[in-house]
Design a protein around this motif. Sequence first.
Motif, PDB file in Angstrom:
ATOM      1  N   LEU A   1      23.797 -27.693   8.248  1.00  0.00           N
ATOM      2  CA  LEU A   1      22.715 -27.930   7.148  1.00  0.00           C
ATOM      3  C   LEU A   1      21.624 -28.995   7.623  1.00  0.00           C
ATOM      4  O   LEU A   1      20.564 -28.981   7.554  1.00  0.00           O
ATOM      5  CB  LEU A   1      23.442 -28.576   5.903  1.00  0.00           C
ATOM      6  CG  LEU A   1      24.136 -27.440   5.122  1.00  0.00           C
ATOM      7  CD1 LEU A   1      24.787 -28.210   3.706  1.00  0.00           C
ATOM      8  CD2 LEU A   1      23.197 -26.511   4.392  1.00  0.00           C
ATOM      9  N   GLY A   2      22.526 -30.181   8.251  1.00  0.00           N
ATOM     10  CA  GLY A   2      21.431 -31.157   8.727  1.00  0.00           C
ATOM     11  C   GLY A   2      20.606 -30.787  10.017  1.00  0.00           C
ATOM     12  O   GLY A   2      19.521 -31.169   9.859  1.00  0.00           O
TER      13      GLY A   2
ATOM     14  N   LEU B   1      26.710 -41.434   0.700  1.00  0.00           N
ATOM     15  CA  LEU B   1      28.016 -41.367   0.126  1.00  0.00           C
ATOM     16  C   LEU B   1      28.077 -39.944  -0.103  1.00  0.00           C
ATOM     17  O   LEU B   1      29.562 -39.583  -0.115  1.00  0.00           O
ATOM     18  CB  LEU B   1      27.831 -42.345  -1.341  1.00  0.00           C
ATOM     19  CG  LEU B   1      27.702 -43.737  -1.221  1.00  0.00           C
ATOM     20  CD1 LEU B   1      27.406 -44.328  -2.630  1.00  0.00           C
ATOM     21  CD2 LEU B   1      29.166 -44.534  -0.719  1.00  0.00           C
ATOM     22  N   GLU B   2      27.343 -39.091  -0.390  1.00  0.00           N
ATOM     23  CA  GLU B   2      27.672 -37.633  -0.644  1.00  0.00           C
ATOM     24  C   GLU B   2      27.898 -36.980   0.367  1.00  0.00           C
ATOM     25  O   GLU B   2      28.845 -36.066   0.483  1.00  0.00           O
ATOM     26  CB  GLU B   2      26.535 -36.987  -1.445  1.00  0.00           C
ATOM     27  CG  GLU B   2      26.790 -35.481  -1.663  1.00  0.00           C
ATOM     28  CD  GLU B   2      25.953 -34.888  -2.841  1.00  0.00           C
ATOM     29  OE1 GLU B   2      25.858 -34.040  -3.337  1.00  0.00           O
ATOM     30  OE2 GLU B   2      25.212 -36.068  -3.346  1.00  0.00           O
ATOM     31  N   ALA B   3      27.409 -37.158   1.615  1.00  0.00           N
ATOM     32  CA  ALA B   3      27.726 -36.588   2.697  1.00  0.00           C
ATOM     33  C   ALA B   3      29.112 -37.122   3.200  1.00  0.00           C
ATOM     34  O   ALA B   3      29.720 -36.267   3.737  1.00  0.00           O
ATOM     35  CB  ALA B   3      26.545 -37.346   4.047  1.00  0.00           C
TER      36      ALA B   3
ATOM     37  N   GLN C   1      37.471 -28.821   3.866  1.00  0.00           N
ATOM     38  CA  GLN C   1      37.545 -28.118   5.245  1.00  0.00           C
ATOM     39  C   GLN C   1      36.195 -27.556   5.663  1.00  0.00           C
ATOM     40  O   GLN C   1      35.684 -27.152   5.028  1.00  0.00           O
ATOM     41  CB  GLN C   1      38.557 -26.925   4.772  1.00  0.00           C
ATOM     42  CG  GLN C   1      39.906 -27.431   4.275  1.00  0.00           C
ATOM     43  CD  GLN C   1      40.939 -26.190   4.107  1.00  0.00           C
ATOM     44  OE1 GLN C   1      41.924 -26.011   4.793  1.00  0.00           O
ATOM     45  NE2 GLN C   1      40.541 -25.318   3.155  1.00  0.00           N
ATOM     46  N   PHE C   2      36.059 -27.440   7.193  1.00  0.00           N
ATOM     47  CA  PHE C   2      34.867 -27.460   7.752  1.00  0.00           C
ATOM     48  C   PHE C   2      33.688 -28.286   7.082  1.00  0.00           C
ATOM     49  O   PHE C   2      32.625 -27.913   7.192  1.00  0.00           O
ATOM     50  CB  PHE C   2      34.539 -25.761   7.561  1.00  0.00           C
ATOM     51  CG  PHE C   2      35.496 -24.926   8.433  1.00  0.00           C
ATOM     52  CD1 PHE C   2      34.874 -24.574   9.691  1.00  0.00           C
ATOM     53  CD2 PHE C   2      36.675 -24.656   7.952  1.00  0.00           C
ATOM     54  CE1 PHE C   2      35.632 -23.842  10.540  1.00  0.00           C
ATOM     55  CE2 PHE C   2      37.386 -23.748   8.765  1.00  0.00           C
ATOM     56  CZ  PHE C   2      36.962 -23.288  10.008  1.00  0.00           C
ATOM     57  N   GLY C   3      34.097 -29.393   6.237  1.00  0.00           N
ATOM     58  CA  GLY C   3      32.936 -29.974   5.789  1.00  0.00           C
ATOM     59  C   GLY C   3      32.207 -30.653   7.126  1.00  0.00           C
ATOM     60  O   GLY C   3      30.901 -30.526   6.911  1.00  0.00           O
ATOM     61  N   PRO C   4      32.478 -31.283   8.180  1.00  0.00           N
ATOM     62  CA  PRO C   4      31.869 -31.746   9.171  1.00  0.00           C
ATOM     63  C   PRO C   4      30.980 -30.498   9.662  1.00  0.00           C
ATOM     64  O   PRO C   4      29.592 -30.978  10.132  1.00  0.00           O
ATOM     65  CB  PRO C   4      32.809 -32.556  10.254  1.00  0.00           C
ATOM     66  CG  PRO C   4      33.714 -32.676   9.471  1.00  0.00           C
ATOM     67  CD  PRO C   4      33.997 -31.589   8.360  1.00  0.00           C
TER      68      PRO C   4
ATOM     69  N   GLU D   1      24.290 -37.037  11.057  1.00  0.00           N
ATOM     70  CA  GLU D   1      25.172 -38.362  11.593  1.00  0.00           C
ATOM     71  C   GLU D   1      26.434 -38.518  10.972  1.00  0.00           C
ATOM     72  O   GLU D   1      27.261 -38.760  11.585  1.00  0.00           O
ATOM     73  CB  GLU D   1      24.132 -39.553  11.062  1.00  0.00           C
ATOM     74  CG  GLU D   1      22.890 -39.888  11.762  1.00  0.00           C
ATOM     75  CD  GLU D   1      22.131 -40.668  11.243  1.00  0.00           C
ATOM     76  OE1 GLU D   1      22.381 -41.330  10.207  1.00  0.00           O
ATOM     77  OE2 GLU D   1      20.921 -40.827  11.547  1.00  0.00           O
ATOM     78  N   ALA D   2      26.736 -37.792   9.648  1.00  0.00           N
ATOM     79  CA  ALA D   2      27.805 -37.954   8.877  1.00  0.00           C
ATOM     80  C   ALA D   2      28.911 -36.748   9.678  1.00  0.00           C
ATOM     81  O   ALA D   2      30.011 -37.138   9.808  1.00  0.00           O
ATOM     82  CB  ALA D   2      27.817 -37.627   7.565  1.00  0.00           C
TER      83      ALA D   2
END
Length: 691
Positions: free
Chosen positions: A501-502, A483-485, A492-495, A656-657
């Motif tokens: 980080l992942g 949910l947080e991911a 912006q630039f979230g993915p 994965e997110a």
Amino acid sequence: RAAMIVDIENESPHTFVLDGDWANWVTAGEVKGGKPPQIDANKSTRLEVTGSPVTGVHAVFWFIDNKDHNVYLSMALSRHIGGPSFCCFAGVPPANLKTESKKLQPAPAGQTIKASDNSCEWVGTADGVKLKIPAVLNSFIPVSPADYRAARAAGLGAEVGVGAPVAAEEAAAAAQFFTQTRPCDATDGLRRGLHTAGAGIASGLCTAVGAPFIGAKQEGALGFVKGVGVGVLGGAALAVGGVACGTAQICRGVTQIPAAHRGRMEEKVWDQEAGMWVDIDLCELEVKVENEKDEDDTSPGGDGAASAAVNVKETEYYDLLQVSPGASPAEIKKAYYKEARQCHPDKNPGDAAATAKFQKLSQVYQVLSDPETRKKYDREGQAGVEEQKGAQLDPAAFFSLLFGSERFVPWTGELHMAMQMDHFAKTAMVSEDEPPQDEEKLSKQVKRRQQRREVNCACHLREKTWRFVYGRDEEGFEEQMRLEAHELAQAQFGPELLAALGEIYSLRADIYIANEMQGRFSMAKRLASAKHNMSMFRHGVNFYTSAAGSLLRAKKVYSAASSAQAAAKKREKEEGGTPSTRDADGVDEESAKIVEAALDEALPTFLQTAWSYVVRDIDSTMKNVGRKFLQDKSVPWQIRIRRAQALKRLGQIFFEASQSEAAQGERSKAMATEETKARLQEAMIGAMKDK
């Protein structure tokens, strides 16, 4: 076949279950039935491990009570040519069960042995041991920063005053230089030695070649002859000095081999500034950074106190952010980002009212985030701050808005690029009537901010993985992190940030688990390290390639500007000297459009370079964060293993997110020219600080 039998008499009311797959660590032999059985309360249980006569038996197990998950049963056993060896800890786990497994004491038949912490006892038998678990066991309670604060308040481990006599400053500086250049091991010594020797030889060659030409230019033929002599002597001295210093570094590295081996065995980390292998205690570090005072850190998110002036002339700015006049800087920052996200132009396309509110919020935040302008607003209201002239870019706010990283601040901390820009602004953009900034002091402040960043990120990971590590609620942890991911991916630039980080989370967890469970020189550790190094190399290549592209784009923009200026002057001359409409740079409207087009074309490349730098920053920072999180000596080794498992799973969830279809769609449009231009403009508007 060799066999080790542990007959367990559990007199406690706790039923113990294996604490995950890694808690069944058998390096030699195999467990009868595939894995250790459940140890029921007030019952007897048999644990049997068998092995070949050659390899014998060696295993480590730890169990956890199946209700509160805070009572441990940790054991290590071994049997080879001699009799059985065994150790066990009931209730509270040992500091390092892995270390305890390497120094097992024999358990002679018929002899009663107590655990080193007196938590249980066992009697040696012909085939192994008979373990007795008492009725009353202590529960494991993790150490918290509050415990350290209480100890410090009581005067335990308090820091002494720092200060050295002026006469000893030079000796202290020399000792510090010697310490900070000390290699951590033989490999580091060889690397430093070759670098120093190479630099010395190169300097010597440059001196030998350059001195004659300089002498000839100054004094002709006689100067050339003198230059040859000076060059040969000076070059030889530099080369010999470089080789001597390099050799010394190699020797220093060799002498560090025992300390390096001991430090790695004890899970210590090399501290280059201190020049020694040190333990990491995350709770102690957290208390330390909380108590540090960064005197010049005035960027948003600083740890300043709330405004002293609660009786203010007007409250319009505070009301717009929905905070009280006595709110702290952290509360103001949080409120600003919350309100700004709701009226961000990206979320409200074509809504003029939302855009106006976004700009107003930015102006309000710039006033209230600066201690001086906030005091003036409190005293004089809007009339007092409207008199301020000029503007200054707030680096932290700019990059937070540009990369959408305000949502990621707990995960990534303040980006190093923002720190560097803030540092540059404080050193280079000082008005004439202000005293110059102390460069060395500012550099130390940047280091302290980076240290706080790493500690805060490690503490955030500790809190986020608590449900997995201590609560053993793996399904709930995964659902919460998904949910947080999903929420983070909307920024912006979230993915892209999630992917970065992942990847680093998974790599650091793999390296730690392989090192602890397989060994430092194991194939699993080598493969994990190679994968990590390849990732770092790939990101480095991407950065330098993008930087080269940005330089080419910058050259094209400069050429376009020069050509446009020259064309404007030529047209003016052809028109008989009649001046056309020109800006301050001497470029008319038509030429300005050409320059703007060239700049617009270059913006995606510039932004891609900035993003590549951010990725490298995340790599290096999260590497240190991972060390502080996974090698934290304030918790037992078994907890550190669980942290590594949680970090690996968290990395997988984040990655994965980032690879979802929505994320891919956002990624494909992230570098479009219009999108890039809009992002930069919005970030600039939101980050301008009235001066």
